[in-house]
Scaffold this active site. Structure first.
Site, PDB file in Angstrom:
ATOM      1  N   GLU A  98      -2.636   9.511   5.161  1.00  0.00           N
ATOM      2  CA  GLU A  98      -1.593   8.921   4.271  1.00  0.00           C
ATOM      3  C   GLU A  98      -0.484   7.488   4.473  1.00  0.00           C
ATOM      4  O   GLU A  98      -0.527   8.135   5.761  1.00  0.00           O
ATOM      5  CB  GLU A  98      -0.703  10.637   4.421  1.00  0.00           C
ATOM      6  CG  GLU A  98       0.636  10.322   3.020  1.00  0.00           C
ATOM      7  CD  GLU A  98       0.370   9.673   1.694  1.00  0.00           C
ATOM      8  OE1 GLU A  98      -0.238   8.517   1.419  1.00  0.00           O
ATOM      9  OE2 GLU A  98       0.840  10.636   0.288  1.00  0.00           O
ATOM     10  N   ASP A  99       0.106   7.218   4.153  1.00  0.00           N
ATOM     11  CA  ASP A  99       1.048   5.998   4.231  1.00  0.00           C
ATOM     12  C   ASP A  99       2.148   6.935   4.760  1.00  0.00           C
ATOM     13  O   ASP A  99       2.571   6.004   5.934  1.00  0.00           O
ATOM     14  CB  ASP A  99       0.942   5.179   3.631  1.00  0.00           C
ATOM     15  CG  ASP A  99       1.591   5.227   1.989  1.00  0.00           C
ATOM     16  OD1 ASP A  99       1.291   6.362   2.128  1.00  0.00           O
ATOM     17  OD2 ASP A  99       1.994   4.450   1.319  1.00  0.00           O
ATOM     18  N   ASP A 102       7.424  11.513   2.313  1.00  0.00           N
ATOM     19  CA  ASP A 102       8.168  11.815   1.384  1.00  0.00           C
ATOM     20  C   ASP A 102       9.110  13.259   1.418  1.00  0.00           C
ATOM     21  O   ASP A 102       9.595  14.360   2.436  1.00  0.00           O
ATOM     22  CB  ASP A 102       8.564  10.971   0.843  1.00  0.00           C
ATOM     23  CG  ASP A 102      10.342  10.361   0.561  1.00  0.00           C
ATOM     24  OD1 ASP A 102      11.033  10.885   0.971  1.00  0.00           O
ATOM     25  OD2 ASP A 102      10.267   9.383  -0.682  1.00  0.00           O
ATOM     26  N   PHE A 151      13.936   2.497   2.730  1.00  0.00           N
ATOM     27  CA  PHE A 151      12.965   1.618   1.790  1.00  0.00           C
ATOM     28  C   PHE A 151      12.438   0.540   2.598  1.00  0.00           C
ATOM     29  O   PHE A 151      12.956   0.043   3.001  1.00  0.00           O
ATOM     30  CB  PHE A 151      13.372   1.395   0.023  1.00  0.00           C
ATOM     31  CG  PHE A 151      12.519   1.722  -0.573  1.00  0.00           C
ATOM     32  CD1 PHE A 151      12.148   2.248  -1.034  1.00  0.00           C
ATOM     33  CD2 PHE A 151      11.663   0.227  -0.594  1.00  0.00           C
ATOM     34  CE1 PHE A 151      10.441   2.122  -1.635  1.00  0.00           C
ATOM     35  CE2 PHE A 151      10.777   0.095  -1.617  1.00  0.00           C
ATOM     36  CZ  PHE A 151      10.244   1.760  -1.980  1.00  0.00           C
ATOM     37  N   ARG A 164       2.041  -4.586  -0.187  1.00  0.00           N
ATOM     38  CA  ARG A 164       1.161  -4.033  -0.226  1.00  0.00           C
ATOM     39  C   ARG A 164       0.464  -4.813   1.115  1.00  0.00           C
ATOM     40  O   ARG A 164      -0.312  -4.305   1.869  1.00  0.00           O
ATOM     41  CB  ARG A 164       0.467  -3.319  -1.465  1.00  0.00           C
ATOM     42  CG  ARG A 164       0.899  -2.633  -2.176  1.00  0.00           C
ATOM     43  CD  ARG A 164       0.090  -1.882  -2.305  1.00  0.00           C
ATOM     44  NE  ARG A 164      -0.311  -0.751  -3.888  1.00  0.00           N
ATOM     45  CZ  ARG A 164       0.749   0.124  -3.658  1.00  0.00           C
ATOM     46  NH1 ARG A 164       0.568   0.977  -2.602  1.00  0.00           N
ATOM     47  NH2 ARG A 164       0.526   0.742  -5.349  1.00  0.00           N
TER      48      ARG A 164
END
Ligand code: PRP
Length: 176
Positions: A98-99, A102, A151, A164
């Site tokens: 997973e990147d 959160d 962010f 991306r």
């Protein structure tokens, strides 16, 4: 809302160095055991791609894509598959890639789903572990970098589907 500035946060070199370290740890753990490495699209595509290049444990590779609904109310947040894995997971070790974690809802959903399918073991490799907004506990077994707040975009992570493609990670300043 729009991004007004991108501040370099994690360089391409630092990302690639950490990925090699993680790949060595992962390869040493699984050795020749049956392993399926699962990429969570879209955000993890670059991390997954660079990570698996350095694995010496001959994994099978597969992909999922998740969608979340009802984000306005935390308790009603629902996650579903828009693309599921195609490889049977029963009896195999599974490593989810997973990147970013959160709130934790996405990984909580995926862990429950894969556990129910009889995976021999289930672990998570996450590039960025962000604790600021965590609502559900998630165990990250392999962590690239801890991210306290902010962010971020780049290296697979987007803002409205842009950024991306960047090879490094940036903190975004957003104007309302
Ligand atoms: C992002 C990210 C994780 C998830 C983490 O995906 O890639 O999959 O959110 O959030 P959570 O811990 O609060 O559940 P997103 O839904 O933005 O899709 P994308 O990967 O296609 O950008």
């Amino acid at each position: 809302m729009r991004i007004t500035k991108l501040k370099p946060l994690i360089s391409e070199e630092a990302i690639q160095k950490r990925i090699r370290e993680l790949a060595d740890e992962i390869s040493a753990l699984y050795k020749d055991e049956p392993l399926v490495v699962v990429c969570v699209l879209k955000g993890a595509f670059m991390f997954f791609s660079d990570l698996v290049k350095h694995l010496s444990c001959k994994p099978e590779l597969d992909f999922v894509r998740l969608a979340s609904y009802g984000a306005a109310s935390k308790s009603s947040k629902t996650i579903t598959f828009t693309k599921d894995v195609e490889i049977p997971l029963e009896g195999k070790h599974v490593l989810i890639v997973e990147d970013i974690v959160d709130t934790g809802h996405s990984m909580d959903f995926l862990f429950r789903q894969f556990q129910a399918r009889g995976a021999r073991s289930l672990r998570l490799a996450v590039l960025l572990d962000k604790h600021e907004r965590r609502e559900v506990p998630v165990t990250s077994h392999f962590v690239g970098f801890a991210l306290p707040s902010g962010f971020v975009v780049g290296y697979g992570l987007d803002y409205a589907e842009s950024y991306r493609e960047l090879p490094a990670i940036y903190e975004a300043e957003i104007e309302a």
